[in-house]
Scaffold this active site. Structure first.
Site, PDB file in Angstrom:
ATOM      1  N   CYS A  57       0.859  -1.174   0.000  1.00 51.82           N
ATOM      2  CA  CYS A  57       0.000   0.000   0.000  1.00 51.82           C
ATOM      3  C   CYS A  57       0.902   1.233   0.000  1.00 51.82           C
ATOM      4  O   CYS A  57       1.827   1.329   0.816  1.00 51.82           O
ATOM      5  CB  CYS A  57      -0.897  -0.005   1.240  1.00 51.82           C
ATOM      6  SG  CYS A  57      -1.820   1.535   1.448  1.00 51.82           S
ATOM      7  N   ASP A  64      -0.228  -5.883   0.261  1.00 53.84           N
ATOM      8  CA  ASP A  64      -1.472  -6.175  -0.441  1.00 53.84           C
ATOM      9  C   ASP A  64      -1.238  -7.445  -1.252  1.00 53.84           C
ATOM     10  O   ASP A  64      -0.143  -7.676  -1.760  1.00 53.84           O
ATOM     11  CB  ASP A  64      -1.856  -5.035  -1.382  1.00 53.84           C
ATOM     12  CG  ASP A  64      -2.350  -3.813  -0.643  1.00 53.84           C
ATOM     13  OD1 ASP A  64      -3.096  -3.973   0.331  1.00 53.84           O
ATOM     14  OD2 ASP A  64      -1.992  -2.693  -1.054  1.00 53.84           O
ATOM     15  N   VAL A  79       5.991 -13.559 -24.241  1.00 56.07           N
ATOM     16  CA  VAL A  79       6.838 -13.134 -23.130  1.00 56.07           C
ATOM     17  C   VAL A  79       7.604 -14.349 -22.610  1.00 56.07           C
ATOM     18  O   VAL A  79       7.077 -15.462 -22.560  1.00 56.07           O
ATOM     19  CB  VAL A  79       6.017 -12.450 -22.014  1.00 56.07           C
ATOM     20  CG1 VAL A  79       5.085 -13.426 -21.312  1.00 56.07           C
ATOM     21  CG2 VAL A  79       6.923 -11.760 -21.015  1.00 56.07           C
ATOM     22  N   GLU A  80       8.856 -14.147 -22.264  1.00 61.16           N
ATOM     23  CA  GLU A  80       9.663 -15.203 -21.664  1.00 61.16           C
ATOM     24  C   GLU A  80       9.242 -15.311 -20.203  1.00 61.16           C
ATOM     25  O   GLU A  80       9.224 -14.323 -19.479  1.00 61.16           O
ATOM     26  CB  GLU A  80      11.150 -14.856 -21.819  1.00 61.16           C
ATOM     27  CG  GLU A  80      12.092 -15.999 -21.487  1.00 61.16           C
ATOM     28  CD  GLU A  80      12.225 -16.231 -20.006  1.00 61.16           C
ATOM     29  OE1 GLU A  80      12.064 -17.396 -19.587  1.00 61.16           O
ATOM     30  OE2 GLU A  80      12.485 -15.261 -19.264  1.00 61.16           O
ATOM     31  N   SER A  81       8.868 -16.509 -19.765  1.00 60.08           N
ATOM     32  CA  SER A  81       8.191 -16.667 -18.476  1.00 60.08           C
ATOM     33  C   SER A  81       9.056 -16.346 -17.265  1.00 60.08           C
ATOM     34  O   SER A  81       8.551 -15.797 -16.284  1.00 60.08           O
ATOM     35  CB  SER A  81       7.598 -18.069 -18.349  1.00 60.08           C
ATOM     36  OG  SER A  81       8.610 -19.050 -18.368  1.00 60.08           O
ATOM     37  N   HIS A  98      -3.935  -0.596  -6.038  1.00 55.31           N
ATOM     38  CA  HIS A  98      -4.283  -1.787  -6.814  1.00 55.31           C
ATOM     39  C   HIS A  98      -4.438  -1.472  -8.301  1.00 55.31           C
ATOM     40  O   HIS A  98      -3.951  -2.210  -9.159  1.00 55.31           O
ATOM     41  CB  HIS A  98      -5.597  -2.394  -6.314  1.00 55.31           C
ATOM     42  CG  HIS A  98      -5.586  -2.825  -4.895  1.00 55.31           C
ATOM     43  ND1 HIS A  98      -4.464  -3.198  -4.191  1.00 55.31           N
ATOM     44  CD2 HIS A  98      -6.608  -2.962  -4.020  1.00 55.31           C
ATOM     45  CE1 HIS A  98      -4.784  -3.541  -2.971  1.00 55.31           C
ATOM     46  NE2 HIS A  98      -6.092  -3.401  -2.826  1.00 55.31           N
ATOM     47  N   GLU A  99      -5.148  -0.397  -8.581  1.00 56.29           N
ATOM     48  CA  GLU A  99      -5.413  -0.027  -9.974  1.00 56.29           C
ATOM     49  C   GLU A  99      -4.114   0.247 -10.726  1.00 56.29           C
ATOM     50  O   GLU A  99      -3.945  -0.164 -11.878  1.00 56.29           O
ATOM     51  CB  GLU A  99      -6.328   1.200 -10.023  1.00 56.29           C
ATOM     52  CG  GLU A  99      -7.703   0.975  -9.409  1.00 56.29           C
ATOM     53  CD  GLU A  99      -7.778   1.191  -7.892  1.00 56.29           C
ATOM     54  OE1 GLU A  99      -8.908   1.201  -7.375  1.00 56.29           O
ATOM     55  OE2 GLU A  99      -6.734   1.350  -7.218  1.00 56.29           O
TER      56      GLU A  99
END
Length: 159
Positions: A57, A64, A79-81, A98-99
């Site tokens: 937060c 969070d 994407v390479e994991s 969060h957003e």
């Protein structure tokens, strides 16, 4: 006789896969890497699920937690994991709402991959007694592509 150069499949540019890689201190320091999509011209969905995503937060510094699901239809790149895992865990000491975290993940992937379509479902666990879930997608997926449900149960409290 000179050996011909191997074809450039993008993997020669990978710096983290197969290496001992330090955890990035922040999302801005993390290096997402990509490789050419193996089935260019075909529409298929790639899903990554991070059920233990963590950030901080920005006001209280308290942790969070979220269950993040990323679905995308590749165009030229995937994407390479390992780099994605490092990118996602770089949020552990990152303070943002969060957003912001949810959209930063999605937009960073869109900028890197330029996918046909991408969506994120960020299912955040309650803060102050109420969960905050964030959903976003780049637009309408192509016709005929099977897009599975994310099937992450909503927060139900103790009941």
């Amino acid at each position: 006789m000179n050996n011909p150069s191997p074809p450039d499949d993008g993997s020669r540019l990978l710096t983290q896969l197969g290496q001992n890689t330090a955890q990035p201190a922040s999302p801005e320091e993390a290096e997402l890497e990509r490789v050419p999509a193996p089935e260019r011209g075909r529409h298929y969905v790639v899903r990554f699920t991070a059920p233990e995503f963590t950030s901080l937060c920005p006001v209280t510094g308290q942790p969070d937690f979220a269950h993040i699901v990323i679905d995308y239809i590749p165009d030229e790149w995937i994407v390479e994991s390992k780099s994605l895992k490092l990118f996602l865990t770089s949020f552990r000491n990152h303070g943002a709402f969060h957003e912001k975290c949810s959209m930063q993940i999605a937009l960073t992937l869109v900028d890197l991959l330029r996918p046909v379509w991408l969506r994120i479902g960020a299912y955040w666990y309650p803060r102050g007694g109420m969960p905050i879930d964030v959903f976003w997608q780049t637009g309408t997926p192509p016709d005929g592509v099977w897009i599975p449900s994310q099937d992450v149960p909503g927060y139900r409290g103790r009941g």
